[in-house]
Write a protein that holds these residues in place. Sequence first.
Motif, PDB file in Angstrom:
ATOM      1  N   ASP A  15      59.805 -43.969  51.714  1.00 50.29           N
ATOM      2  CA  ASP A  15      60.498 -42.802  52.253  1.00 50.29           C
ATOM      3  C   ASP A  15      61.210 -43.143  53.564  1.00 50.29           C
ATOM      4  O   ASP A  15      62.348 -42.729  53.804  1.00 50.29           O
ATOM      5  N   PHE A  18      64.187 -45.270  52.794  1.00 47.79           N
ATOM      6  CA  PHE A  18      65.297 -44.475  52.255  1.00 47.79           C
ATOM      7  C   PHE A  18      66.145 -43.905  53.386  1.00 47.79           C
ATOM      8  O   PHE A  18      67.376 -43.969  53.356  1.00 47.79           O
ATOM      9  N   CYS A  19      65.480 -43.346  54.397  1.00 46.70           N
ATOM     10  CA  CYS A  19      66.220 -42.810  55.545  1.00 46.70           C
ATOM     11  C   CYS A  19      67.050 -43.893  56.220  1.00 46.70           C
ATOM     12  O   CYS A  19      68.210 -43.678  56.580  1.00 46.70           O
ATOM     13  N   PRO A  40      62.905 -38.206  49.211  1.00 52.66           N
ATOM     14  CA  PRO A  40      63.632 -37.736  50.393  1.00 52.66           C
ATOM     15  C   PRO A  40      63.127 -36.393  50.912  1.00 52.66           C
ATOM     16  O   PRO A  40      63.359 -36.058  52.074  1.00 52.66           O
ATOM     17  N   ARG A  43      61.287 -36.085  54.240  1.00 54.93           N
ATOM     18  CA  ARG A  43      61.961 -36.333  55.513  1.00 54.93           C
ATOM     19  C   ARG A  43      62.679 -35.077  55.961  1.00 54.93           C
ATOM     20  O   ARG A  43      63.208 -34.305  55.157  1.00 54.93           O
ATOM     21  N   LEU A  48      68.047 -37.505  57.997  1.00 53.82           N
ATOM     22  CA  LEU A  48      68.955 -38.000  56.966  1.00 53.82           C
ATOM     23  C   LEU A  48      70.395 -37.980  57.476  1.00 53.82           C
ATOM     24  O   LEU A  48      70.749 -37.206  58.365  1.00 53.82           O
TER      25      LEU A  48
END
Length: 393
Positions: A15, A18-19, A40, A43, A48
């Motif tokens: 996670d 991903f950010c 996502p 978050r 983001l």
Amino acid sequence: MKALLRDDGNWGVRDEAFCLAVRSYSGDIAQLLLQHGADPSRRGPDELLPLREAVESGSPALVEALLHNTILGRRPKSELQEMRDLARHWHETGVETELRRRTGSQDPVACTRVQDDEYYSIDEFTLGGTTVRDGHGAILTDLEELLGARTSFEELMDRALAHTCQDHTAWARATIQLAGRRDQATWTAAAALRTNPDPSHRLFGAEVLRLTHLFDDRDEDPFAGPALDIFIDWSAEETDPAVLTEVLVALGEHIDPRTEAALLPYAGHPDARVRRAVAQGFSDWSSPPAFSGDARTALLALMADPDAVVRKTACRTVAEARDHNPVFADAMAALLDDADRLVQLAAVYGLALHNDERCVEAARLLGPPQRGSLEEDSYLDAVWRYEWRRDGR
């Protein structure tokens, strides 16, 4: 990254990664993380990348990651409409023109071809320290679909044909969306392109027709018969190698005795793309219990083709067929000394599936799969499975 994701059991890191990926405009990495379980929704919105920045970046992969179904509900319809209009502005203005307007620079624009996601590529433009990809047409198509709009066949085709490469994301988004409609109006519009004098139009039409049949999982499959008929006739008259390749690939997706007769004339075609389509298209499922004599002769010749991808493709076709004629095992064994590692691996894979002991020593000499290569993993895994069967475990 693929290798690390397979080895790492720390799901929380995905996670965070991903950010980091979206904030650094790495849409392809973000997509990969999503495929491997990144969520996502864990978050906060402030962590983001803003959707506007993603749209302006021109990367469909990045925008798609920020519209993932786990966080799509955070996006009000008004925001999606605003982003659609922004993507349309970039698409209609053109990346180079918009870059010059924003930077005020008259310097030459640097343009390179880059991979935007796992499957498709895109052009990336840099001017005055600003870099933007030209995927706004694909982003526009995605946003229109999310908003429930039915874009016309002609407009989607124009977005695709604005790019010369079939593997451009805008081309893929257009053909996939049209094929997903599975209606007679779309089929008729695509079929009409068969006689268009421009090869790019014919290629677009052929791909829409092929995908329409390929994606149709209904029991009645109403487009199967019409697709086979049109592609058989089309293959006999098409002169452009790229279009012919698409037509032959489409033919190979039909299990029918007529497919072989349509493919055979092109086994020795001068364009390697066409020969690859032929090698991929042969199937002994349409002529049980084995390949016909003509198909067997053609496949043996394709396994010795000058092009490595043709050799590998023919080898895989033979490997996965039910026809275990010894002549095929010997032909695959001859490829164990091929100059191309993937051809060697395909031969090892084929020998394993044909229960031929020669695969074991060949696999040992090739060594372990390259780190992160799923293709090599699958080829060598077949040898392990052969040994398991052989030893009665």
